[in-house]
Scaffold this active site. Structure first.
Site, PDB file in Angstrom:
ATOM      1  N   ASP A  74       0.956  -1.150   0.079  1.00 43.75           N
ATOM      2  CA  ASP A  74      -0.079  -0.187   0.222  1.00 43.75           C
ATOM      3  C   ASP A  74       0.836   1.397  -0.108  1.00 43.75           C
ATOM      4  O   ASP A  74       1.955   1.267   0.450  1.00 43.75           O
ATOM      5  CB  ASP A  74      -0.902   0.050   1.179  1.00 43.75           C
ATOM      6  N   HIS A 219       3.759  -2.524   2.951  1.00 41.64           N
ATOM      7  CA  HIS A 219       3.740  -1.120   2.592  1.00 41.64           C
ATOM      8  C   HIS A 219       5.172  -0.873   2.035  1.00 41.64           C
ATOM      9  O   HIS A 219       6.212  -0.891   2.655  1.00 41.64           O
ATOM     10  CB  HIS A 219       3.726   0.043   3.789  1.00 41.64           C
TER      11      HIS A 219
END
Length: 263
Positions: A74, A219
């Site tokens: 993400d 991430h």
């Protein structure tokens, strides 16, 4: 219109039309207009042809029988994303990247997001400015999703089919809007908390707890996460896992509006 003429017509339209950071605090950001991206017309035409042929091109994995895991990243693209892409390419691993529109816009030329697509990864919509969508009025939810859809399609020629609501913030209203936008809601069942605990060993250990059918939240904007990935891939590979995209995990494109957390 002849089929071969469609990409050229779309290319002409793209040339003629003037197109009108990740954070962990729940604050609202003003949505800024999208600036025209620089892209070679020939490259864009090829991408349009590829899009008509079907994207992403799914590999034939039967995750009802294999130990599949979907690694998802993400908040990018960021300064560490390219190094992650190098690693995944060297291991022949595919993943899913949920990108933020403002981060895509900040990556001048869109080189990273185009490489994500070219390397065969799946790309998903993570909103334009990373707000909690369930706290926004409907028109803002639409704006957040469409701004990001617009710039990703402008740069890559592909139409995203999956999205991830920032913070996992969703409700019936968000579900309705994602359904209208043709986007499935992809959440997760394994959170590495790599945004909070930026320790390479800790991230690697948590990711290694994946089970068959897991969707792992990571991430690519954090150096420690990218540093952890060689160990994550080695550990899960030794356990017999097959690394797949979200769509490959389900064997099809997930249904718009529906929420998924694992297979």
């Amino acid at each position: 219109m002849r089929v071969w003429a469609l990409p050229l017509a779309l290319l002409a339209l793209a040339v003629c039309v003037t197109h009108a950071v990740p954070r962990r605090q729940h604050q609202h950001m003003k949505v800024t207009p999208i600036k025209p991206a620089t892209i070679d017309p020939v490259t864009f035409a090829k991408r349009l042809v590829s899009m008509q042929a079907g994207w992403p091109r799914s590999r034939n994995f039967d995750c009802s029988k294999l130990k599949c895991v979907a690694l998802t990243f993400d908040d990018g693209p960021g300064e560490h994303t390219w190094r992650l892409l190098d690693l995944l390419r060297s291991r022949d691993v595919r993943a899913t990247f949920f990108v933020i529109g403002q981060m895509v816009a900040a990556d001048k030329g869109g080189h990273t997001v185009r490489r994500i697509v070219d390397d065969g990864h799946e790309i998903g919509n993570h909103s334009w400015s990373h707000p909690p969508l369930a706290e926004l009025p409907p028109h803002r939810v639409k704006q957040e999703l469409r701004h990001t859809e617009h710039i990703v399609r402008q740069l890559t020629g592909v139409r995203m089919r999956v999205m991830r609501p920032p913070y996992g913030s969703t409700d019936e209203q968000v579900a309705a809007e994602t359904r209208r936008e043709g986007l499935a809601q992809i959440l997760w069942n394994l959170d590495t908390l790599d945004w909070r605990d930026r320790v390479t060993e800790t991230v690697a250990k948590r990711a290694s707890h994946a089970k068959p059918g897991s969707i792992v939240l990571l991430h690519d904007i954090h150096r420690t996460t990218v540093d952890a990935m060689p160990k994550v891939l080695d550990t899960l590979a030794r356990r017999g896992f097959t690394f797949v995209t979200v769509s490959e995990l389900y064997g099809r494109t997930p249904s718009p509006g529906k929420m998924y957390t694992e297979r």
